[in-house]
Design an enzyme around this catalytic site. Sequence first.
Site, PDB file in Angstrom:
ATOM      1  N   GLY A 182       0.830  -1.199   0.000  1.00  0.00           N
ATOM      2  CA  GLY A 182       0.000   0.000   0.000  1.00  0.00           C
ATOM      3  C   GLY A 182       0.860   1.242   0.000  1.00  0.00           C
ATOM      4  O   GLY A 182       2.025   1.199   0.407  1.00  0.00           O
ATOM      5  N   GLN A 195       3.054   9.954   1.485  1.00  0.00           N
ATOM      6  CA  GLN A 195       4.330   9.226   1.447  1.00  0.00           C
ATOM      7  C   GLN A 195       5.162   9.575   0.214  1.00  0.00           C
ATOM      8  O   GLN A 195       6.349   9.247   0.163  1.00  0.00           O
ATOM      9  CB  GLN A 195       4.086   7.710   1.474  1.00  0.00           C
ATOM     10  CG  GLN A 195       3.501   7.219   2.785  1.00  0.00           C
ATOM     11  CD  GLN A 195       3.375   5.714   2.787  1.00  0.00           C
ATOM     12  OE1 GLN A 195       2.396   5.193   2.265  1.00  0.00           O
ATOM     13  NE2 GLN A 195       4.349   5.019   3.337  1.00  0.00           N
ATOM     14  N   CYS A 228       6.006  -0.192   7.326  1.00  0.00           N
ATOM     15  CA  CYS A 228       5.648   0.976   6.527  1.00  0.00           C
ATOM     16  C   CYS A 228       6.853   1.408   5.707  1.00  0.00           C
ATOM     17  O   CYS A 228       7.964   1.466   6.228  1.00  0.00           O
ATOM     18  CB  CYS A 228       5.225   2.104   7.471  1.00  0.00           C
ATOM     19  SG  CYS A 228       4.744   3.615   6.628  1.00  0.00           S
ATOM     20  N   LEU A 229       6.630   1.713   4.432  1.00  0.00           N
ATOM     21  CA  LEU A 229       7.737   2.156   3.576  1.00  0.00           C
ATOM     22  C   LEU A 229       8.384   3.428   4.105  1.00  0.00           C
ATOM     23  O   LEU A 229       9.555   3.687   3.850  1.00  0.00           O
ATOM     24  CB  LEU A 229       7.235   2.395   2.150  1.00  0.00           C
ATOM     25  CG  LEU A 229       6.762   1.161   1.365  1.00  0.00           C
ATOM     26  CD1 LEU A 229       6.182   1.578   0.019  1.00  0.00           C
ATOM     27  CD2 LEU A 229       7.903   0.166   1.168  1.00  0.00           C
ATOM     28  N   HIS A 259      -4.368   1.218   7.695  1.00  0.00           N
ATOM     29  CA  HIS A 259      -3.015   1.776   7.786  1.00  0.00           C
ATOM     30  C   HIS A 259      -2.858   2.946   6.798  1.00  0.00           C
ATOM     31  O   HIS A 259      -2.347   4.013   7.166  1.00  0.00           O
ATOM     32  CB  HIS A 259      -2.002   0.660   7.488  1.00  0.00           C
ATOM     33  CG  HIS A 259      -0.573   1.094   7.455  1.00  0.00           C
ATOM     34  ND1 HIS A 259       0.363   0.658   8.363  1.00  0.00           N
ATOM     35  CD2 HIS A 259       0.094   1.935   6.610  1.00  0.00           C
ATOM     36  CE1 HIS A 259       1.537   1.224   8.077  1.00  0.00           C
ATOM     37  NE2 HIS A 259       1.403   1.984   7.023  1.00  0.00           N
ATOM     38  N   GLU A 260      -3.328   2.747   5.565  1.00  0.00           N
ATOM     39  CA  GLU A 260      -3.158   3.793   4.542  1.00  0.00           C
ATOM     40  C   GLU A 260      -4.074   4.989   4.794  1.00  0.00           C
ATOM     41  O   GLU A 260      -3.683   6.132   4.551  1.00  0.00           O
ATOM     42  CB  GLU A 260      -3.399   3.218   3.143  1.00  0.00           C
ATOM     43  CG  GLU A 260      -2.491   2.048   2.742  1.00  0.00           C
ATOM     44  CD  GLU A 260      -1.004   2.316   2.914  1.00  0.00           C
ATOM     45  OE1 GLU A 260      -0.596   3.491   2.858  1.00  0.00           O
ATOM     46  OE2 GLU A 260      -0.248   1.349   3.127  1.00  0.00           O
ATOM     47  N   HIS A 296      -2.527   7.339   7.097  1.00  0.00           N
ATOM     48  CA  HIS A 296      -1.563   8.233   6.438  1.00  0.00           C
ATOM     49  C   HIS A 296      -2.253   9.488   5.897  1.00  0.00           C
ATOM     50  O   HIS A 296      -1.690  10.584   5.941  1.00  0.00           O
ATOM     51  CB  HIS A 296      -0.888   7.533   5.252  1.00  0.00           C
ATOM     52  CG  HIS A 296       0.303   6.699   5.612  1.00  0.00           C
ATOM     53  ND1 HIS A 296       1.421   7.217   6.208  1.00  0.00           N
ATOM     54  CD2 HIS A 296       0.558   5.371   5.441  1.00  0.00           C
ATOM     55  CE1 HIS A 296       2.316   6.248   6.378  1.00  0.00           C
ATOM     56  NE2 HIS A 296       1.811   5.112   5.924  1.00  0.00           N
TER      57      HIS A 296
HETATM   58 CO    CO Z   1       2.661   3.218   5.889  1.00  0.00          CO
END
Ligand code: CO
Length: 165
Positions: free
Chosen positions: A44, A49, A91-92, A133-134, A137
């Site tokens: 995701g 991000q 998470c990236l 989670h997304e 963000h």
């Molecule tokens: Co993340």
Amino acid sequence: MYKIRIIGDPVLRKSTKKVTDFNDNIKRIVKNMIAVMHREDGVGLAAPQVGLDSSILVIDISGVEENELPTAFINPEIIEASGESVIEEGCLSIPGVREDVLRPDKIELVYNDEDGNSHKELLNGWKARVLQHEIDHLNGILFVDRISPVKRQLLISQEIIPEKY
Ligand code: CO
């Protein structure tokens, strides 16, 4: 191509704006976000991000569930949530960190697709987890905000995440 923003970058703390004009630019952003998510091997990716302030996220859970394709969720909102489960998240934007996170297990979601059509979906399991989670963000929330304070403090003291993030 977009660069992944890392924890400590203020853009990750900003709330995003709703998309109202579903134009070619939105389609281009979605396409680029999917490409970055694949390049980074993520399941995701949310607009902040990659430094953008629009309410756009993409997911691709085809590696864990059947009949799934890369999908964009625009202006997503959780209107109902129930149950709970603990799942390890990463998470990236927070490289090298994986921690257990408690979240609702089942969600009802409204969103637009990239053409602006409205959808309502009831989700559970892995997909519901990735979306929560997304969506966090898009509201400036990171998963380390949701882990135990003791674990968070440990990550800060080990300088794995910055003290102010
Ligand atoms: Co993340």
